[in-house]
Design an enzyme around this catalytic site. Structure first.
Site, PDB file in Angstrom:
ATOM      1  N   ASP A 106      33.599  30.990  38.856  1.00 50.65           N
ATOM      2  CA  ASP A 106      34.434  31.959  39.260  1.00 50.65           C
ATOM      3  C   ASP A 106      34.993  31.952  40.728  1.00 50.65           C
ATOM      4  O   ASP A 106      34.274  31.501  41.595  1.00 50.65           O
ATOM      5  CB  ASP A 106      33.731  33.340  39.035  1.00 50.65           C
ATOM      6  CG  ASP A 106      34.392  34.442  39.617  1.00 50.65           C
ATOM      7  OD1 ASP A 106      35.035  35.249  38.798  1.00 50.65           O
ATOM      8  OD2 ASP A 106      34.423  34.485  40.815  1.00 50.65           O
ATOM      9  N   TYR A 157      39.442  33.019  48.539  1.00 47.64           N
ATOM     10  CA  TYR A 157      38.069  32.148  48.907  1.00 47.64           C
ATOM     11  C   TYR A 157      38.597  30.890  49.576  1.00 47.64           C
ATOM     12  O   TYR A 157      37.779  30.100  50.248  1.00 47.64           O
ATOM     13  CB  TYR A 157      37.232  31.907  47.719  1.00 47.64           C
ATOM     14  CG  TYR A 157      36.735  33.328  46.995  1.00 47.64           C
ATOM     15  CD1 TYR A 157      36.993  34.349  47.698  1.00 47.64           C
ATOM     16  CD2 TYR A 157      36.200  33.112  45.820  1.00 47.64           C
ATOM     17  CE1 TYR A 157      36.354  35.706  46.751  1.00 47.64           C
ATOM     18  CE2 TYR A 157      35.779  34.281  45.091  1.00 47.64           C
ATOM     19  CZ  TYR A 157      35.784  35.402  45.671  1.00 47.64           C
ATOM     20  OH  TYR A 157      35.478  36.509  44.895  1.00 47.64           O
ATOM     21  N   LYS A 161      41.478  34.604  40.909  1.00 51.21           N
ATOM     22  CA  LYS A 161      41.916  36.151  41.170  1.00 51.21           C
ATOM     23  C   LYS A 161      43.334  36.180  42.111  1.00 51.21           C
ATOM     24  O   LYS A 161      43.450  35.188  43.027  1.00 51.21           O
ATOM     25  CB  LYS A 161      40.805  37.039  41.906  1.00 51.21           C
ATOM     26  CG  LYS A 161      39.294  36.886  41.359  1.00 51.21           C
ATOM     27  CD  LYS A 161      38.410  37.594  41.897  1.00 51.21           C
ATOM     28  CE  LYS A 161      37.218  37.294  41.341  1.00 51.21           C
ATOM     29  NZ  LYS A 161      36.510  35.986  41.753  1.00 51.21           N
ATOM     30  N   HIS A 204      42.634  41.035  42.062  1.00 55.14           N
ATOM     31  CA  HIS A 204      41.193  41.091  42.845  1.00 55.14           C
ATOM     32  C   HIS A 204      40.687  42.542  43.320  1.00 55.14           C
ATOM     33  O   HIS A 204      39.617  42.834  43.397  1.00 55.14           O
ATOM     34  CB  HIS A 204      41.560  40.252  44.013  1.00 55.14           C
ATOM     35  CG  HIS A 204      40.465  39.547  44.445  1.00 55.14           C
ATOM     36  ND1 HIS A 204      40.220  38.393  45.187  1.00 55.14           N
ATOM     37  CD2 HIS A 204      38.877  40.191  44.416  1.00 55.14           C
ATOM     38  CE1 HIS A 204      38.782  38.147  45.464  1.00 55.14           C
ATOM     39  NE2 HIS A 204      38.220  39.104  45.049  1.00 55.14           N
TER      40      HIS A 204
END
Length: 288
Positions: A54, A59, A84, A117
């Site tokens: 994931d 990120y 996401k 997200h």
């Protein structure tokens, strides 16, 4: 409690998704701000049987995962890769472009799961509902074209899902939400299950807060396990697809050793009773 399916690739049980695919019950989460370690990802894939990764554009580690996946030697078709869409890319055209860019960074031709997200769009002159609907229509097209095998949302509450139900055609296949002993949103879990939306939980250790709770420590001693294993096993027994994250290979390995024991129902109820509503991550309850 949702029953886990038969073990899939890597030996981790999987649950069916309305898209016709099956998502492994246990995955490896990644994050920003030091939440990524190349060696830990490779170890998870090669040594721990993890096949569910994931990540998210936000990120900043999609391009790093490409290298780790390639180095692991695990075949693409045996992996479940989730990423996401961040709110800066919401909107019909932006969503399609962002999906292709995530695929390129990850080095894949398709995504197993693509999530919106966060429910707050932050687009001047447009309501959140309007932007979410426009964005979801692009997600539906990405799904229909096969670029995304499954599509879903993250941090969406019942009100957000009800609006999407009125505005769009395809029901989200997954809703990924904060879930741990202090934050067990059972009404949302029940709602998702009533609409065949798989509920996926992040922050299963409450960013470490649950690991020092006396009840969790006591149960860890009772079962001869670690506090982290108690939290992850509890989440899985509650039927939640669970994605703990760690940047240390030994912790990743520990987090994966949760399928060879069962927590008694009485003890599951004790852990269920720890819910106090606190968030250790984002709280979407103020977003309309």
């Amino acid at each position: 409690m949702a029953a886990a399916g038969k073990p899939g690739a890597g030996g981790v049980p999987a649950v069916p998704v309305a898209s016709g695919h099956s998502i492994p019950m246990l995955g490896l989460g990644t994050s920003h701000r030091g939440g990524y370690c190349h060696g830990a990802v490779v170890h998870a894939l090669q040594k721990c049987g993890i096949r569910h990764i994931d990540t998210a554009k936000r990120y900043g580690c999609e391009h790093l995962l490409q290298r780790a996946i390639r180095e692991s030697g695990v075949k693409r078709e045996d992996l479940w890769i989730t990423t996401k869409l961040w709110h800066s890319d919401y909107g019909y055209d932006n969503t399609k472009k962002a999906c292709l860019e995530s695929c390129e960074r990850l080095g894949v031709e398709y995504l197993d799961l693509y999530l919106i997200h966060w429910p707050d769009a932050q687009v001047p002159g447009k309501s959140n509902r309007e932007v979410r609907a426009e964005t979801w229509r692009a997600m539906e097209e990405l799904y229909e074209k096969g670029l995304c095998k499954s599509i879903g949302v993250s941090n969406f509450l019942i009100s957000h899902l009800e609006q999407l139900k009125e505005d769009c055609v395809i029901t989200p296949h997954v809703n990924q939400v904060e879930y741990h002993p202090f934050q067990r949103p059972q009404e949302l879990v029940d709602y998702c299950r009533s609409r065949n939306i798989v509920f996926e939980g992040y922050c299963p250790l409450a960013k470490g807060e649950a690991l020092t709770h006396p009840t969790v420590i006591q149960l860890a001693k009772k079962y001869g396990r670690t506090p982290a294993q108690i939290c992850i096993r509890w989440s899985i027994q509650n039927g939640i697809v669970t994605i703990p994250k760690s940047t240390r290979a030994e912790r990743v390995e520990e987090n994966c050793k949760v399928f060879d024991f069962t927590i008694a129902e009485d003890d599951v109820e004790i852990l269920n009773g720890m819910h106090d509503g606190r968030h250790v991550s984002w709280d979407p309850s103020f977003i309309v």
